[in-house]
Design a protein around this motif. Structure first.
Motif, PDB file in Angstrom:
ATOM      1  N   LEU A  20       0.831  -1.207   0.000  1.00 37.67           N
ATOM      2  CA  LEU A  20       0.000   0.000   0.000  1.00 37.67           C
ATOM      3  C   LEU A  20       0.864   1.255   0.000  1.00 37.67           C
ATOM      4  O   LEU A  20       0.601   2.213  -0.739  1.00 37.67           O
ATOM      5  CB  LEU A  20      -0.936  -0.018   1.217  1.00 37.67           C
ATOM      6  CG  LEU A  20      -1.894   1.174   1.344  1.00 37.67           C
ATOM      7  CD1 LEU A  20      -2.841   1.218   0.158  1.00 37.67           C
ATOM      8  CD2 LEU A  20      -2.679   1.089   2.652  1.00 37.67           C
ATOM      9  N   LEU A  21       1.919   1.257   0.827  1.00 34.04           N
ATOM     10  CA  LEU A  21       2.792   2.422   0.884  1.00 34.04           C
ATOM     11  C   LEU A  21       3.587   2.593  -0.404  1.00 34.04           C
ATOM     12  O   LEU A  21       3.821   3.721  -0.854  1.00 34.04           O
ATOM     13  CB  LEU A  21       3.747   2.292   2.082  1.00 34.04           C
ATOM     14  CG  LEU A  21       3.096   2.402   3.463  1.00 34.04           C
ATOM     15  CD1 LEU A  21       4.132   2.173   4.553  1.00 34.04           C
ATOM     16  CD2 LEU A  21       2.444   3.768   3.644  1.00 34.04           C
ATOM     17  N   SER A  22       4.006   1.485  -1.012  1.00 30.98           N
ATOM     18  CA  SER A  22       4.743   1.598  -2.273  1.00 30.98           C
ATOM     19  C   SER A  22       3.859   2.185  -3.362  1.00 30.98           C
ATOM     20  O   SER A  22       4.315   2.987  -4.182  1.00 30.98           O
ATOM     21  CB  SER A  22       5.277   0.230  -2.692  1.00 30.98           C
ATOM     22  OG  SER A  22       4.212  -0.677  -2.936  1.00 30.98           O
ATOM     23  N   MET A  41       2.852   9.512  -5.604  1.00 30.14           N
ATOM     24  CA  MET A  41       3.520  10.791  -5.345  1.00 30.14           C
ATOM     25  C   MET A  41       4.581  11.079  -6.401  1.00 30.14           C
ATOM     26  O   MET A  41       4.706  12.225  -6.880  1.00 30.14           O
ATOM     27  CB  MET A  41       4.150  10.765  -3.949  1.00 30.14           C
ATOM     28  CG  MET A  41       3.159  10.724  -2.810  1.00 30.14           C
ATOM     29  SD  MET A  41       2.194  12.242  -2.669  1.00 30.14           S
ATOM     30  CE  MET A  41       3.485  13.398  -2.186  1.00 30.14           C
ATOM     31  N   MET A  42       5.337  10.067  -6.792  1.00 30.65           N
ATOM     32  CA  MET A  42       6.371  10.271  -7.802  1.00 30.65           C
ATOM     33  C   MET A  42       5.751  10.609  -9.158  1.00 30.65           C
ATOM     34  O   MET A  42       6.316  11.394  -9.929  1.00 30.65           O
ATOM     35  CB  MET A  42       7.252   9.030  -7.916  1.00 30.65           C
ATOM     36  CG  MET A  42       8.060   8.718  -6.660  1.00 30.65           C
ATOM     37  SD  MET A  42       9.001  10.150  -6.062  1.00 30.65           S
ATOM     38  CE  MET A  42      10.078  10.449  -7.446  1.00 30.65           C
ATOM     39  N   ILE A  43       4.588  10.035  -9.460  1.00 31.02           N
ATOM     40  CA  ILE A  43       3.908  10.386 -10.712  1.00 31.02           C
ATOM     41  C   ILE A  43       3.498  11.849 -10.687  1.00 31.02           C
ATOM     42  O   ILE A  43       3.643  12.576 -11.683  1.00 31.02           O
ATOM     43  CB  ILE A  43       2.694   9.469 -10.935  1.00 31.02           C
ATOM     44  CG1 ILE A  43       3.150   8.027 -11.198  1.00 31.02           C
ATOM     45  CG2 ILE A  43       1.843   9.969 -12.102  1.00 31.02           C
ATOM     46  CD1 ILE A  43       2.013   7.039 -11.304  1.00 31.02           C
ATOM     47  N   THR A  78      -3.581   3.755 -10.981  1.00 33.99           N
ATOM     48  CA  THR A  78      -3.869   4.604 -12.133  1.00 33.99           C
ATOM     49  C   THR A  78      -4.778   3.826 -13.077  1.00 33.99           C
ATOM     50  O   THR A  78      -4.547   2.651 -13.350  1.00 33.99           O
ATOM     51  CB  THR A  78      -2.575   4.990 -12.858  1.00 33.99           C
ATOM     52  OG1 THR A  78      -1.765   5.780 -11.977  1.00 33.99           O
ATOM     53  CG2 THR A  78      -2.869   5.792 -14.115  1.00 33.99           C
ATOM     54  N   ILE A  79      -5.822   4.498 -13.569  1.00 31.63           N
ATOM     55  CA  ILE A  79      -6.774   3.877 -14.482  1.00 31.63           C
ATOM     56  C   ILE A  79      -6.416   4.296 -15.901  1.00 31.63           C
ATOM     57  O   ILE A  79      -6.344   5.476 -16.218  1.00 31.63           O
ATOM     58  CB  ILE A  79      -8.222   4.281 -14.158  1.00 31.63           C
ATOM     59  CG1 ILE A  79      -8.574   3.892 -12.710  1.00 31.63           C
ATOM     60  CG2 ILE A  79      -9.189   3.632 -15.134  1.00 31.63           C
ATOM     61  CD1 ILE A  79      -9.947   4.336 -12.286  1.00 31.63           C
ATOM     62  N   SER A 115       2.937   1.493  -8.001  1.00 27.47           N
ATOM     63  CA  SER A 115       4.292   0.994  -7.792  1.00 27.47           C
ATOM     64  C   SER A 115       4.858   0.358  -9.056  1.00 27.47           C
ATOM     65  O   SER A 115       6.082   0.275  -9.216  1.00 27.47           O
ATOM     66  CB  SER A 115       4.296  -0.030  -6.654  1.00 27.47           C
ATOM     67  OG  SER A 115       3.429  -1.128  -6.948  1.00 27.47           O
ATOM     68  N   VAL A 116       3.980  -0.076  -9.971  1.00 25.35           N
ATOM     69  CA  VAL A 116       4.448  -0.705 -11.211  1.00 25.35           C
ATOM     70  C   VAL A 116       5.252   0.286 -12.039  1.00 25.35           C
ATOM     71  O   VAL A 116       6.244  -0.072 -12.678  1.00 25.35           O
ATOM     72  CB  VAL A 116       3.246  -1.252 -12.016  1.00 25.35           C
ATOM     73  CG1 VAL A 116       3.676  -1.725 -13.398  1.00 25.35           C
ATOM     74  CG2 VAL A 116       2.573  -2.382 -11.248  1.00 25.35           C
TER      75      VAL A 116
END
Length: 365
Positions: A181-183, A189-191, A222-223, A237-238
């Motif tokens: 969940l955190l990843s 956030m990085m996106i 992300t959808i 995370s992917v």
């Protein structure tokens, strides 16, 4: 015994009369205040519509329901206090805490409504990046909700310093338990910060079978809507472990074709190359500032191969194919104008002179 019962009945009757009068008075006062607020709200709304700024309308719209809730909720808590204190014959300290919780809830509710209104207004103007607007809105909501939760915990007598100390140890436990969940959260956030893509972009990954249009970027996933309209729910995370292409940010689209001319048309090949290059340099949809190559490129099995390498000005997929079609048709017209033809796979059979009449001999037999 009868006197005690009569006294209790008299006290109960007085309590009911006092409670009913207090509650009725508070309810009537609340109704009057609510009517005044409705008149004031309509007046403010009319004044806001006359101004050129849109922000005052957003603030007034966000105030309407929370203020109405406060007007009815605060007197309701007071009425509940009269009822319970008269029944239990004691002062209830938690009612003041309930009032504080009501004020906190109304304030947070107002802020969340205001953030939602501002977010919708900014996105509707299409002057800002939708992904950035959504990210800032989520951070603001998270900030105020966190402040509200900490304030509520403090109002219940919890020590924030002790809570923060426990959070250091508990955070390690939660981090191990909710690693995925955190990843995904930090991946989202990085996106938002790196912005490799935004809502509405066409993205694809050569590492995974992912290609489509980004519909929504959430904190966890992300959808992506594929071109055959299937939704893909990709954990954030992917994106930390794969390569992502963003064709939506292309500056140009490339036309790269190998066109074969017949060996019989070798005498006009140089003229054809010259005419095609001239046509591309004068084409309104070809970006001549980019690489432009038209050259005889090699000897094919049944053709003289010519390379056409250039870039269009448009990046729109549909418009690109229209431009490419126009370029190819003009190339074909140039080839035909020189009485030449585009080659196709052929085979040539050569017979030795002494065997040239063999078929006639065989047919005579």
């Amino acid at each position: 015994m009868q006197e005690e019962i009569a006294q209790l009945a008299n006290e109960a009757s007085q309590f009911v009369d006092k409670w009913e009068s207090n509650v009725l008075f508070i309810t009537a006062a609340s109704f009057v205040v609510w009517l005044i607020w409705c008149v004031v709200y309509r007046r403010l709304e009319a004044l806001a519509e006359k101004t050129k700024l849109r922000w005052d309308d957003l603030v007034i719209q966000a105030l309407k329901t929370p203020i109405s809730t406060l007007i009815w909720g605060w007197p309701g808590i007071i009425s509940l206090g009269f009822l319970l204190e008269g029944h239990f014959k004691t002062t209830l300290d938690w009612l003041s805490t309930l009032k504080l919780l009501l004020v906190i809830a109304v304030c947070v509710w107002f802020v969340l409504r205001l953030v939602t209104n501002v977010e919708s207004h900014v996105i509707a103007q299409q002057k800002r990046d939708e992904t950035t607007v959504q990210a800032v809105s989520k951070v603001i909501r998270l900030f105020f909700v966190t402040i509200a939760v900490l304030t509520i915990m403090q109002s219940f007598g919890l020590s924030l310093s002790g809570l923060l100390t426990f959070g250091g140890v508990g955070g390690l436990i939660v981090g191990l338990a909710a690693k995925d969940l955190l990843s995904n959260f930090f991946g989202g956030m990085m996106i938002y910060f790196d912005r490799p893509f935004k809502v509405g972009d066409w993205v694809r990954s050569p590492d995974r079978n992912i290609e489509g249009t980004v519909e929504r970027i959430g904190w966890r996933m992300t959808i992506i809507r594929t071109f055959d309209k299937r939704p893909l729910y990709v954990p954030n995370s992917v994106f930390s472990n794969i390569v992502v292409e963003n064709p939506s940010r292309m500056l140009n689209r490339r036309i790269y074709e190998t066109i074969g001319i017949r060996y019989d048309d070798s005498e006009v090949l140089s003229d054809i190359v010259h005419e095609i290059k001239k046509m591309l340099k004068n084409h309104p949809d070809i970006d001549t500032k980019q690489t432009l190559i038209v050259n005889f490129n090699g000897f094919g099995p049944s053709s003289l191969d010519m390379m056409v390498y250039t870039f269009t000005k448009t990046v729109n997929w549909i418009r690109y194919h229209e431009v490419k079609q126009d370029v190819l048709i003009k190339i074909m017209d140039i080839i035909n104008a020189h009485n030449a033809s585009i080659a196709y796979p052929t085979q040539t059979i050569k017979l030795a002179p002494e065997h040239a009449g063999m078929s006639e001999v065989l047919s005579s037999r």
